[in-house]
Design a protein around this motif. Structure first.
Motif, PDB file in Angstrom:
ATOM      1  N   MET A 206       0.843  -1.200   0.000  1.00  0.00           N
ATOM      2  CA  MET A 206       0.000   0.000   0.000  1.00  0.00           C
ATOM      3  C   MET A 206       0.877   1.248   0.000  1.00  0.00           C
ATOM      4  N   VAL A 207       1.936   1.218   0.825  1.00  0.00           N
ATOM      5  CA  VAL A 207       2.874   2.344   0.820  1.00  0.00           C
ATOM      6  C   VAL A 207       3.488   2.480  -0.578  1.00  0.00           C
ATOM      7  N   ALA A 208       3.633   1.333  -1.249  1.00  0.00           N
ATOM      8  CA  ALA A 208       4.244   1.314  -2.585  1.00  0.00           C
ATOM      9  C   ALA A 208       3.273   1.737  -3.681  1.00  0.00           C
ATOM     10  N   GLY A 209       2.053   2.064  -3.291  1.00  0.00           N
ATOM     11  CA  GLY A 209       1.124   2.590  -4.294  1.00  0.00           C
ATOM     12  C   GLY A 209       0.313   1.543  -5.049  1.00  0.00           C
ATOM     13  N   ILE A 210       0.441   0.266  -4.672  1.00  0.00           N
ATOM     14  CA  ILE A 210      -0.389  -0.798  -5.268  1.00  0.00           C
ATOM     15  C   ILE A 210      -1.712  -0.772  -4.511  1.00  0.00           C
ATOM     16  N   ASP A 211      -2.630   0.106  -4.925  1.00  0.00           N
ATOM     17  CA  ASP A 211      -3.713   0.436  -4.001  1.00  0.00           C
ATOM     18  C   ASP A 211      -4.808  -0.612  -3.886  1.00  0.00           C
ATOM     19  N   LEU A 238      -6.097  -9.768   0.990  1.00  0.00           N
ATOM     20  CA  LEU A 238      -6.534  -8.619   0.199  1.00  0.00           C
ATOM     21  C   LEU A 238      -6.263  -7.337   0.973  1.00  0.00           C
ATOM     22  N   GLU A 239      -5.898  -6.297   0.286  1.00  0.00           N
ATOM     23  CA  GLU A 239      -5.632  -5.021   0.959  1.00  0.00           C
ATOM     24  C   GLU A 239      -6.009  -3.878   0.022  1.00  0.00           C
ATOM     25  N   MET A 240      -6.549  -2.812   0.578  1.00  0.00           N
ATOM     26  CA  MET A 240      -6.964  -1.655  -0.217  1.00  0.00           C
ATOM     27  C   MET A 240      -6.508  -0.370   0.460  1.00  0.00           C
ATOM     28  N   ALA A 241      -5.989   0.548  -0.347  1.00  0.00           N
ATOM     29  CA  ALA A 241      -5.681   1.874   0.192  1.00  0.00           C
ATOM     30  C   ALA A 241      -6.903   2.767   0.022  1.00  0.00           C
ATOM     31  N   PHE A 242      -6.981   3.800   0.829  1.00  0.00           N
ATOM     32  CA  PHE A 242      -8.050   4.802   0.760  1.00  0.00           C
ATOM     33  C   PHE A 242      -9.424   4.163   0.947  1.00  0.00           C
ATOM     34  N   ALA A 243      -9.490   3.103   1.710  1.00  0.00           N
ATOM     35  CA  ALA A 243     -10.764   2.422   1.930  1.00  0.00           C
ATOM     36  C   ALA A 243     -11.080   2.432   3.411  1.00  0.00           C
ATOM     37  N   GLU A 244     -12.381   2.448   3.706  1.00  0.00           N
ATOM     38  CA  GLU A 244     -12.823   2.337   5.089  1.00  0.00           C
ATOM     39  C   GLU A 244     -13.376   0.939   5.321  1.00  0.00           C
ATOM     40  N   ALA A 245     -13.626   0.645   6.597  1.00  0.00           N
ATOM     41  CA  ALA A 245     -14.067  -0.712   6.945  1.00  0.00           C
ATOM     42  C   ALA A 245     -15.285  -1.126   6.111  1.00  0.00           C
ATOM     43  N   GLY A 246     -16.236  -0.188   5.976  1.00  0.00           N
ATOM     44  CA  GLY A 246     -17.466  -0.512   5.233  1.00  0.00           C
ATOM     45  C   GLY A 246     -17.181  -0.879   3.785  1.00  0.00           C
ATOM     46  N   ASP A 247     -16.183  -0.241   3.181  1.00  0.00           N
ATOM     47  CA  ASP A 247     -15.845  -0.542   1.784  1.00  0.00           C
ATOM     48  C   ASP A 247     -15.313  -1.964   1.662  1.00  0.00           C
ATOM     49  N   ILE A 248     -14.482  -2.335   2.607  1.00  0.00           N
ATOM     50  CA  ILE A 248     -13.856  -3.664   2.527  1.00  0.00           C
ATOM     51  C   ILE A 248     -14.896  -4.746   2.793  1.00  0.00           C
ATOM     52  N   HIS A 517      11.533  -2.041   9.554  1.00  0.00           N
ATOM     53  CA  HIS A 517      11.236  -1.847   8.132  1.00  0.00           C
ATOM     54  C   HIS A 517       9.854  -1.239   7.929  1.00  0.00           C
ATOM     55  N   LEU A 518       8.883  -1.686   8.742  1.00  0.00           N
ATOM     56  CA  LEU A 518       7.514  -1.193   8.569  1.00  0.00           C
ATOM     57  C   LEU A 518       7.412   0.264   9.035  1.00  0.00           C
ATOM     58  N   LEU A 519       8.004   0.539  10.186  1.00  0.00           N
ATOM     59  CA  LEU A 519       7.943   1.907  10.700  1.00  0.00           C
ATOM     60  C   LEU A 519       8.651   2.862   9.747  1.00  0.00           C
ATOM     61  N   THR A 520       9.773   2.407   9.214  1.00  0.00           N
ATOM     62  CA  THR A 520      10.482   3.260   8.248  1.00  0.00           C
ATOM     63  C   THR A 520       9.604   3.502   7.028  1.00  0.00           C
ATOM     64  N   ALA A 521       8.968   2.450   6.520  1.00  0.00           N
ATOM     65  CA  ALA A 521       8.094   2.608   5.348  1.00  0.00           C
ATOM     66  C   ALA A 521       7.001   3.629   5.641  1.00  0.00           C
TER      67      ALA A 521
END
Ligand code: ASP
Length: 595
Positions: A206-211, A238-248, A517-521
């Motif tokens: 998600m940080v990498a823009g694969i939304d 599955l993972e989504m950026a810019f999504a809220e719980a209801g969307d998922i 690594h995660l915190l840095t990302a």
């Protein structure tokens, strides 16, 4: 190809055609001077007739073949004689009159019959899994499994999701289980871990823009096996950026609904949209966070009705902060049945099982019919909604014991009274679980889901004051009493994540080593994101009507964590270990993996 058609293909329209079929000898019958052989492949079976007058050599060859031999047959298609068509078989209108039979490979007598459904001991099935998979049940289940994963992929591809593979050799990821470790040869003394899930990498994507990411991912957890657990299992991740719980939840709900319609149209989904149940509500009404809501029999709190009772067992329980809860079952039971229910709840830690039966003539019977006052009984009846002829079961004790014992008794009663419709899928979303639970042994908080789960926004201030009361932005998808999976909106801010790690008792050094690594990302522009993962094995098992996930996995391990087909795990030569810088200090007996 060594065949012109599959064994499931021939129909009336093929009459007159010259064909070659290849497959396994499913069944052979000598009958009226003719030999009949059903030749089978995974597409079906076709009846082949051998006539000594028309093809003497083929006839002789057919008399010798045994079950499960691999054969090829040349012949021509003709209609079955009048009255002998088999409407239950797709190829049942025709038969093949053989002109030649070639044995491609003989077979040993199989340890169990392939051509009919019979109970075979599990170990034998797994040891000869290739024979077991030839049988109809496994064929059907593997076909269904394929249909499920193919459908999921098509559905998500059409919605702009990207299928990204993540490594199997990874760094340990905490999902609450033990890791499988893989020693590094290049770096002796260091280990990869097999992923318990791709959790951190999907967040990093998600940080990498694969939304929109998904993967039908293999996960590994070193736990004791049971009917719904394997050392390795498959999940839709599955993972989504810019999504809220209801969307998922909405996206996955649509996927489930479409999936069932496509691959298991004979099953009915009980309620769409799926009902949402809070964790607190589920525990209160069903005593579990994965209730089977195909039937009622909900638990009712009768504490207020018995708090002042002269019957000390109930009154004292309420006074010490325990619970007294009841279930009304619309039936009468024999003493033996009730004794069995009592033994069942005692096995789960309950002190006992009290009961009241309301006869149609107004009489009240039961273990506490005399101990409780008439107004108390009337109040219990009123609150539980027990009708004439109903029996009320009561358990008193500490909240977790009452939830477990009465919750499980509810399931027993549902089955006993035949209240469960096997054709129904009762999906629900379980929401608002707690973020943390207190680990008294270690004197720290534990994540209920995993440490990357965010809090419901209005509960965030409780991080400093009352972590136990924080609700998580998490959701589980539950079906027919099974937790299929779950997910959450994640923490995407570095500092919040660091505070959560601190609450979990991790030192700065540990956080840096495990999650640096995660915190840095997260310092490089992490979008808000969330996701879910749910089990493919369990989902397919439910759709197939199977209780055990091993029935929908081609090559599962046995309950003792052994691959009976290949014999894994197995010892390794000392020099292979030396290369890895490993020496074995404890080992299992030589035959440990036989059983
Ligand atoms: N990684 C979690 C699991 O495997 C699911 C998720 O949060 O997406 O259970």
């Amino acid at each position: 190809m060594l065949r012109t058609h599959t064994c499931g293909e021939l129909r009336a329209e093929h009459v007159g055609a010259t064909v070659t079929l290849a497959g396994w000898v499913h069944r052979r019958r000598d009958h009226g001077g003719l030999v009949f052989v059903d030749v089978r492949d995974r597409n079906g079976l076709t009846q082949v007739v051998f006539d000594p007058d028309a093809a003497p050599a083929a006839f002789e060859a057919a008399r010798d073949v045994g079950h499960e031999w691999v054969v090829a047959v040349d012949g021509s298609v003709r209609p079955r004689p009048a009255g002998q068509a088999n409407p239950n078989l797709p190829t049942g209108a025709v038969e093949v009159v053989a002109s030649a039979l070639r044995v491609l490979n003989p077979a040993r007598t199989p340890p169990f019959e392939i051509n009919r459904e019979q109970a075979v001991e599990d170990g034998t099935r797994l040891r000869y899994r290739y024979l077991d998979i030839r049988r109809q049940r496994m064929q059907r289940n593997l076909v269904l499994r394929h249909a499920v994963t193919a459908f999921i992929r098509a559905h998500l591809n059409a919605r702009d999701f990207l299928d990204v593979e993540t490594p199997i050799l990874m760094k340990a990821t905490p999902e609450g289980a033990r890791d499988f470790l893989v020693p590094s040869r290049v770096h002796p003394g260091r280990f990869y871990a097999l992923p318990q899930s791709p959790q951190q990498l999907k967040q990093i994507l998600m940080v990498a823009g694969i939304d929109r990411y998904y993967q039908i991912a293999r996960c590994f957890r070193d736990e004791d096996l049971r009917a719904d657990r394997e050392l390795e299992f498959t999940q839709l991740d599955l993972e989504m950026a810019f999504a809220e719980a209801g969307d998922i939840m909405a996206l996955n709900e649509d996927l489930f609904v479409a999936l069932v319609a496509a691959v298991a149209p004979h099953l009915r989904i009980r309620q769409v949209p799926f009902p949402h149940l809070t964790y607190a509500d589920a525990m209160e009404r069903y005593g579990t966070d994965k209730p089977d809501i195909r039937f009622g029999l909900e638990m009712v709190d009768i504490g207020p009705d018995v708090a002042g009772s002269a019957f000390r067992v109930f009154a004292d329980t309420v006074a010490r902060g325990g619970r007294v809860k009841a279930i009304a079952a619309p039936a009468q039971f024999t003493r033996r049945e009730i004794d069995a229910f009592e033994a069942f709840v005692k096995g789960l830690g309950a002190a006992g099982l009290a009961w009241l039966a309301f006869d149609a003539d107004g009489a009240v019977r039961g273990s506490v019919a005399r101990a409780l006052a008439a107004p108390e009984i009337a109040a219990i009846r009123d609150r539980t909604g027990a009708g004439d002829g109903a029996t009320v079961f009561i358990v008193a004790g500490d909240a977790p014991v009452v939830a477990l014992a009465l919750g499980r008794l509810r399931g027993e009663l549902g089955r006993h009274l035949d209240l469960i419709d096997p054709g129904e899928l009762a999906f629900l979303w379980l929401v608002d679980p707690p973020l943390f639970e207190w680990n008294a042994g270690e004197a720290r908080w534990d994540s209920v889901h995993h440490p990357f789960t965010s809090a419901v926004p209005e509960d965030v201030p409780l991080l400093d004051t009352d972590p136990g009361r924080i609700r998580a932005q998490a959701y589980d998808v539950v079906c027919n009493g099974y937790e299929l999976g779950g997910g959450s909106i994640r923490i995407h801010e570095r500092d919040v994540q660091a505070r959560v790690f601190a609450l979990l008792g991790l030192s700065d050094a540990q956080v840096q080593a495990q999650f640096g690594h995660l915190l840095t990302a997260f310092e490089f522009g992490a979008p808000p994101h969330g996701g879910i993962a749910w089990g493919i094995d369990r989902t397919v098992a439910i759709l197939a009507g199977e209780a055990n996930i091993r029935e929908v996995i081609a090559f599962p391990k046995s309950l003792s964590a052994v691959d009976l087909l290949t014999g894994a795990p197995s010892p390794v030569p000392a020099r292979d270990l030396a290369v890895l810088g490993i020496s074995v200090v404890a080992s299992s007996p030589p035959d440990a993996t036989d059983a």
